[in-house]
Design an enzyme around this catalytic site. Structure first.
Site, short mmCIF file in Angstrom:
data_model
loop_
_atom_site.label_atom_id
_atom_site.label_comp_id
_atom_site.label_asym_id
_atom_site.label_seq_id
_atom_site.Cartn_x
_atom_site.Cartn_y
_atom_site.Cartn_z
N LYS A 1 -2.39 32.83 -10.23
CA LYS A 1 -2.92 33.53 -11.40
C LYS A 1 -2.41 34.96 -11.34
O LYS A 1 -2.94 35.80 -10.60
CB LYS A 1 -4.45 33.53 -11.44
CG LYS A 1 -4.99 34.00 -12.80
CD LYS A 1 -6.30 34.74 -12.71
CE LYS A 1 -6.16 36.19 -12.40
NZ LYS A 1 -5.51 37.00 -13.48
N GLU B 1 -3.41 39.42 -15.91
CA GLU B 1 -3.26 39.17 -17.35
C GLU B 1 -2.47 40.27 -18.04
O GLU B 1 -1.96 40.07 -19.15
CB GLU B 1 -4.64 39.03 -18.00
CG GLU B 1 -5.55 40.23 -17.90
CD GLU B 1 -6.44 40.20 -16.68
OE1 GLU B 1 -7.57 40.71 -16.76
OE2 GLU B 1 -6.01 39.66 -15.63
N GLY C 1 -5.78 42.97 -4.85
CA GLY C 1 -6.34 43.70 -5.97
C GLY C 1 -7.38 44.70 -5.51
O GLY C 1 -7.35 45.18 -4.37
N GLY C 2 -8.34 45.00 -6.38
CA GLY C 2 -9.34 46.01 -6.10
C GLY C 2 -10.47 45.51 -5.22
O GLY C 2 -10.71 44.30 -5.11
N GLY D 1 -12.29 41.88 -5.00
CA GLY D 1 -12.08 41.18 -3.74
C GLY D 1 -13.37 40.71 -3.11
O GLY D 1 -13.44 39.60 -2.55
N GLU E 1 -6.13 41.53 0.30
CA GLU E 1 -5.49 42.84 0.44
C GLU E 1 -6.05 43.71 -0.66
O GLU E 1 -5.77 43.48 -1.84
CB GLU E 1 -3.97 42.71 0.34
CG GLU E 1 -3.23 43.89 0.93
CD GLU E 1 -2.91 44.96 -0.11
OE1 GLU E 1 -3.78 45.86 -0.31
OE2 GLU E 1 -1.84 44.90 -0.71
N CYS F 1 -0.51 50.32 -3.79
CA CYS F 1 -1.64 50.25 -2.85
C CYS F 1 -1.40 51.11 -1.63
O CYS F 1 -2.34 51.63 -1.02
CB CYS F 1 -1.92 48.81 -2.46
SG CYS F 1 -0.54 47.97 -1.67
N GLU G 1 -9.75 55.21 -4.33
CA GLU G 1 -8.39 54.89 -4.73
C GLU G 1 -8.22 55.17 -6.22
O GLU G 1 -8.98 54.68 -7.05
CB GLU G 1 -8.10 53.42 -4.44
CG GLU G 1 -6.66 53.03 -4.64
CD GLU G 1 -6.39 51.60 -4.24
OE1 GLU G 1 -5.31 51.33 -3.69
OE2 GLU G 1 -7.25 50.73 -4.48
#
Length: 499
Positions: A182, A185, A235-236, A240, A257, A296, A393
Site C-alpha cells: 500500500k 495515497e 511512516g509517522g 506506526g 521505521e 526521515c 519531527e
C-alpha cells in the site's frame, strides 16, 4: 485540466482493477497544485481481495513462488533491476513530478532501487542452504533452515515512494514471500509502475499485489487482516503505533521505521581550515534541505561548538538563502516544493511556534510568491531542547541551531531525543570521532559525512524511531522464519512407558 479517466491501479492475482466502490483520487503536482493523474481509491474490500490473492499464491503447490529455488528468485530480482535501469528516465521523471523532488534526485532514487534489488539477489543466491547443528551423534542430522514468513503487508511513505517500497519488496521476494503493498495515497505512481515491471520480469500472478488508497482504511485493514503474517510500515509515529496495536491482536511479525529528529554535531576542529569549514557548512545544508527536508534521516538539528557558532551560522544562513526553488524538472533548481498544502501548513505552524518561544530567524521562514507548495529553506538560531521545533519531527526545510562547549555536552544534546534514527559528528580528531560515534544512541552514525547509506548495512533506529531493520542481512531476516529440522537416521524405541 479536463477530468481524466481514472487508471486501474489496484492489482490482485495478476489483474488490474478499479476500486470496488468506484472511488477515485486525483494525484496533484506539488509544483503547481494541479492534478495530473487519477487513480483508484481502494478500501477494506479491495485490501481483502489483494490479501486473498497473496494467500493463494503463497499456499499454492510445488511450483509456487515460496518453493522456487534461491537461484530462481535471485535471477528474477536481477531482471527487475535491469528493467529499472532501462526505465530510469521515465521513472525518475514520474518520481519527480509525483513527490516534488528534483529530477536528479528522482534519477538517483531509481539507481538506488536497482541497487537494492541486485543486493538482495546476490545475498540470497550466495547463502548456504542451512546451518548445521551438532547433535552429538552421527545418527542425527540437525539443520536450521530459513523459510518465508508468508503474506507480507508493506505500507510505504510519500517522501521516497519507490525507494522505500524497494527496501521492503526486494527482501520479501528474495525470501520467497508474497505481498500486498500500500503506497502513500499522495505519491503512488512509481510503485504502481513497479508492479508492472515485476510482471514483465516473470513474477507469477498473485505474488505481487497493490492497493492504492488511504491508510485509515486500506492500511488499517492490512495491519489487522488474519491472513497477513507480517506488517512492515514506514511512516509517522502515531500511525506506526496504530499499526503495531492492530497487528498485535493476531501476533503478526512487525517492522516499523518511524522517523527521526537527527542531530548533526559539528566540533570546532572540523572547521579549523577553510576547506574543512566549507565542507561542514555544505554538508549541513545537504543534511537539512535535500528534498526540502522531507527525509526521515534529515539533519534538522545542527549542534555546533560555541567557539565557531557565529561564523558557521552566518555562512549557513547566507547559503541557505541562495538555494534555488522551483519545479524539479527545471534546470538549475536545487530544491522542490513540499508534497502538499497540508504539509506546508504544518511546517509554517512549527516555525511560528519556534519564533514565539524565542528562536531567532536567520533566513527563510515564509512561502515564496507563486503557485505550488514551496517554502523557503529556514534557519532558526538560538534554539534549545524545550522548544517544540527541536523536539518534534517537522519533515520540512527547517534547521534548528543549538550550541555546546564540551564533548559531554554535545553527546548529551544529541541523545536528548525520543527518536534515535541517525546522526552525524564532524571532527578532525579521529579519537574523538570514535568516542562520540560510540556514545550516540542512533541506528546510523555518520562521521564527517551525512546521508549516504549502503544496501549491505542495516537501516533502523533506536527508541521511537521504530523496531526491526531494513537493508543488509538483517533486512532479509525480517522476512523469514527459522525452522529446526531434526532427522534421526537410526530411530529406536524410547521405552519410557511400559504399560
Amino acid at each position: 485540466m479536463a477530468r481524466q479517466q481514472a487508471r486501474r491501479t489496484i492489482h490482485a492475482d495478476g489483474e488490474w482493477y478499479d476500486a470496488l466502490s468506484g472511488a477515485t483520487r486525483e494525484i496533484v503536482d506539488p509544483a503547481d497544485g494541479r492534478p495530473f493523474d487519477v487513480v483508484a481509491e481502494g478500501d477494506e474490500r479491495d485490501a481483502d481481495r489483494a490479501v486473498e490473492a497473496a494467500r493463494r499464491a503463497f499456499d499454492g503447490g510445488q511450483g509456487a513462488w515460496p518453493r522456487t529455488s534461491a537461484a530462481e528468485r535471485a535471477a528474477l530480482l536481477r531482471r527487475v533491476a535491469d528493467l529499472l535501469v532501462r526505465d530510469r528516465e521515465r521513472l525518475g521523471l514520474l518520481e519527480s513530478r509525483d513527490a516534488g523532488k528534483t529530477l536528479e534526485e528522482g534519477r538517483i532514487d531509481i539507481d538506488c532501487v536497482a541497487d537494492a534489488f541486485r543486493y538482495f539477489a546476490d545475498l540470497v543466491a550466495a547463502e548456504a542452504p542451512g546451518r548445521v547443528v551438532d547433535a552429538g551423534t552421527p545418527d542425527v542430522h540437525s539443520l536450521v533452515v530459513h523459510e518465508p514468513v508468508g503474506v507480507c503487508a508493506l505500507i510505504t511513505p510519500w517522501n521516497y515512494p519507490l525507494l522505500q517500497a524497494s527496501w521492503k519488496i526486494a527482501p520479501a521476494l528474495a525470501a520467497g514471500n508474497t505481498f500486498v503493498v500500500k503506497p502513500s495515497e499522495i505519491t503512488p505512481l512509481t510503485t504502481v509502475a513497479l508492479i508492472d515491471l515485476l510482471a514483465e520480469a516473470g513474477l507469477p500472478a498473485g505474488v505481487a499485489n497493490i492497493v492504492t488508497g488511504p491508510g485509515h482504511t486500506v492500511g488499517a485493514r492490512l495491519a489487522e487482516h488474519p491472513d497477513v503474517d507480517l506488517v512492515s510500515f514506514t511512516g509517522g509515529l502515531v500511525s506506526g503505533v496504530k499499526v503495531a496495536q492492530a497487528a498485535a491482536v493476531s501476533v503478526k511479525k512487525v517492522a516499523l521505521e518511524l522517523g527521526g529528529k537527527n542531530p548533526n554535531v559539528v566540533f570546532a576542529d572540523a572547521c579549523a581550515t577553510d576547506e574543512g569549514f566549507d565542507t561542514a557548512v555544505d554538508q549541513a545544508l545537504n543534511a537539512a534541505f535535500i528534498h526540502s527536508g522531507q527525509v526521515c534521516s534529515a539533519g534538522s538539528r545542527l549542534i555546533v561548538e560555541e567557539s565557531v557558532r557565529d561564523r558557521f551560522v552566518a555562512e549557513l544562513a547566507e547559503r541557505a538563502g541562495r538555494i534555488r526553488l522551483g519545479r524539479g524538472t527545471d534546470g538549475g533548481v536545487e530544491c522542490g516544493p513540499l508534497v502538499s498544502e497540508q504539509q506546508r501548513a504544518k511546517v509554517e505552524a512549527y516555525v511560528a511556534s519556534a519564533l514565539e518561544e524565542g528562536a531567532v530567524l536567520r533566513t527563510g521562514g515564509k512561502r515564496p510568491e507563486g503557485p505550488g507548495y514551496f517554502y523557503e529553506p529556514t534557519v532558526l538560531d538560538g534554539c534549545h531542547r524545550g522548544m517544540k521545533v527541536v523536539r518534534e519531527e517537522i519533515f520540512g526545510p527547517v534547521l534548528t541551531v543549538e550550541t555546546f562547549r564540551t564533548e559531554d555536552e554535545a553527546v548529551a544534546l544529541a541523545n536528548d531525543t525520543e527518536y534515535g534514527l541517525a546522526g552525524a559528528v564532524w571532527t578532525a580528531d579521529a579519537g574523538r570521532a570514535r568516542r562520540v560515534a560510540g556514545r550516540l544512541r542512533h541506528g546510523t552514525v555518520w562521521i564527517n559525512d551525512f546521508h549516504p547509506y549502503l544496501p549491505q548495512a542495516e537501516w533502523g533506529g533506536f527508541g521511537r524511531s521504530g523496531v526491526g531493520r531494513e537493508l543488509g542481512p538483517s533486512g532479509l531476516a525480517e522476512y523469514r522464519e527459522s525452522k529446526h529440522v531434526y532427522q534421526n537416521l537410526a530411530p529406536s524405541p524410547v521405552r519410557w512407558f511400559r504399560g
